[in-house]
Design a protein around this motif. Sequence first.
Motif, PDB file in Angstrom:
ATOM      1  N   UNK A 193      53.470  28.818  32.209  1.00 37.87           N
ATOM      2  CA  UNK A 193      52.656  27.625  31.941  1.00 37.87           C
ATOM      3  C   UNK A 193      52.312  26.868  33.214  1.00 37.87           C
ATOM      4  N   UNK A 194      53.191  26.900  34.199  1.00 35.72           N
ATOM      5  CA  UNK A 194      52.955  26.175  35.446  1.00 35.72           C
ATOM      6  C   UNK A 194      51.748  26.691  36.209  1.00 35.72           C
ATOM      7  N   UNK A 195      51.612  28.012  36.265  1.00 33.67           N
ATOM      8  CA  UNK A 195      50.487  28.609  36.995  1.00 33.67           C
ATOM      9  C   UNK A 195      49.338  29.003  36.073  1.00 33.67           C
ATOM     10  N   UNK A 196      49.588  28.901  34.761  1.00 30.50           N
ATOM     11  CA  UNK A 196      48.610  29.300  33.738  1.00 30.50           C
ATOM     12  C   UNK A 196      48.215  30.765  33.887  1.00 30.50           C
ATOM     13  N   UNK A 197      49.218  31.579  34.220  1.00 28.66           N
ATOM     14  CA  UNK A 197      49.010  33.009  34.371  1.00 28.66           C
ATOM     15  C   UNK A 197      49.832  33.782  33.347  1.00 28.66           C
ATOM     16  N   UNK A 198      49.285  34.911  32.929  1.00 29.41           N
ATOM     17  CA  UNK A 198      49.974  35.805  32.010  1.00 29.41           C
ATOM     18  C   UNK A 198      50.015  37.182  32.647  1.00 29.41           C
ATOM     19  N   UNK A 199      51.206  37.767  32.660  1.00 30.44           N
ATOM     20  CA  UNK A 199      51.367  39.134  33.153  1.00 30.44           C
ATOM     21  C   UNK A 199      51.616  40.013  31.944  1.00 30.44           C
ATOM     22  N   UNK A 200      50.933  41.158  31.910  1.00 32.78           N
ATOM     23  CA  UNK A 200      51.035  42.047  30.764  1.00 32.78           C
ATOM     24  C   UNK A 200      51.291  43.470  31.243  1.00 32.78           C
ATOM     25  N   UNK A 201      52.316  44.070  30.701  1.00 34.52           N
ATOM     26  CA  UNK A 201      52.584  45.492  30.925  1.00 34.52           C
ATOM     27  C   UNK A 201      52.192  46.183  29.628  1.00 34.52           C
ATOM     28  N   UNK A 202      51.095  46.952  29.676  1.00 35.84           N
ATOM     29  CA  UNK A 202      50.553  47.571  28.479  1.00 35.84           C
ATOM     30  C   UNK A 202      49.775  48.823  28.842  1.00 35.84           C
ATOM     31  N   UNK A 203      49.598  49.672  27.858  1.00 39.06           N
ATOM     32  CA  UNK A 203      48.756  50.849  28.043  1.00 39.06           C
ATOM     33  C   UNK A 203      47.316  50.547  27.638  1.00 39.06           C
ATOM     34  N   UNK A 204      47.081  49.380  27.052  1.00 38.13           N
ATOM     35  CA  UNK A 204      45.737  48.987  26.625  1.00 38.13           C
ATOM     36  C   UNK A 204      44.852  48.682  27.836  1.00 38.13           C
ATOM     37  N   UNK A 205      43.589  48.991  27.711  1.00 36.80           N
ATOM     38  CA  UNK A 205      42.602  48.693  28.743  1.00 36.80           C
ATOM     39  C   UNK A 205      42.465  47.178  28.909  1.00 36.80           C
ATOM     40  N   UNK A 206      42.222  46.729  30.130  1.00 32.17           N
ATOM     41  CA  UNK A 206      42.113  45.291  30.377  1.00 32.17           C
ATOM     42  C   UNK A 206      40.967  44.664  29.584  1.00 32.17           C
ATOM     43  N   UNK A 207      39.903  45.397  29.363  1.00 33.79           N
ATOM     44  CA  UNK A 207      38.790  44.868  28.563  1.00 33.79           C
ATOM     45  C   UNK A 207      39.211  44.583  27.136  1.00 33.79           C
ATOM     46  N   UNK A 208      40.067  45.424  26.597  1.00 32.60           N
ATOM     47  CA  UNK A 208      40.577  45.227  25.238  1.00 32.60           C
ATOM     48  C   UNK A 208      41.476  43.998  25.203  1.00 32.60           C
ATOM     49  N   UNK A 209      42.285  43.815  26.237  1.00 32.38           N
ATOM     50  CA  UNK A 209      43.162  42.642  26.307  1.00 32.38           C
ATOM     51  C   UNK A 209      42.319  41.365  26.373  1.00 32.38           C
ATOM     52  N   UNK A 210      41.304  41.359  27.234  1.00 28.68           N
ATOM     53  CA  UNK A 210      40.423  40.185  27.361  1.00 28.68           C
ATOM     54  C   UNK A 210      39.761  39.872  26.022  1.00 28.68           C
ATOM     55  N   UNK A 211      39.305  40.897  25.302  1.00 24.57           N
ATOM     56  CA  UNK A 211      38.680  40.674  23.991  1.00 24.57           C
ATOM     57  C   UNK A 211      39.678  40.099  22.989  1.00 24.57           C
ATOM     58  N   UNK A 212      40.920  40.594  23.012  1.00 21.42           N
ATOM     59  CA  UNK A 212      41.946  40.084  22.098  1.00 21.42           C
ATOM     60  C   UNK A 212      42.249  38.621  22.396  1.00 21.42           C
ATOM     61  N   UNK A 213      42.321  38.282  23.679  1.00 24.50           N
ATOM     62  CA  UNK A 213      42.572  36.887  24.057  1.00 24.50           C
ATOM     63  C   UNK A 213      41.414  35.995  23.626  1.00 24.50           C
TER      64      UNK A 213
END
Length: 65
Positions: free
Chosen positions: A35-55
Amino acid sequence: MQRYKIDDMSCGHCVGTIEKAIRAIDPAAEVEANLGTKEVRVETTADSGVVVQALKAAGYDSLPL
């Protein structure tokens, strides 16, 4: 490891919603939100475009880092 800047993330509820959105596309994903940096780290096999769409579907604009 994927990293995203999410400026609208401001509380624990936001973190929970973001984690839920990412795990909906990859139940085995590891999600770490700061929350302090407003960053999220994700370890996943999903494509980053799919993650962005889900968010986005969860109501959060994100910027891949």
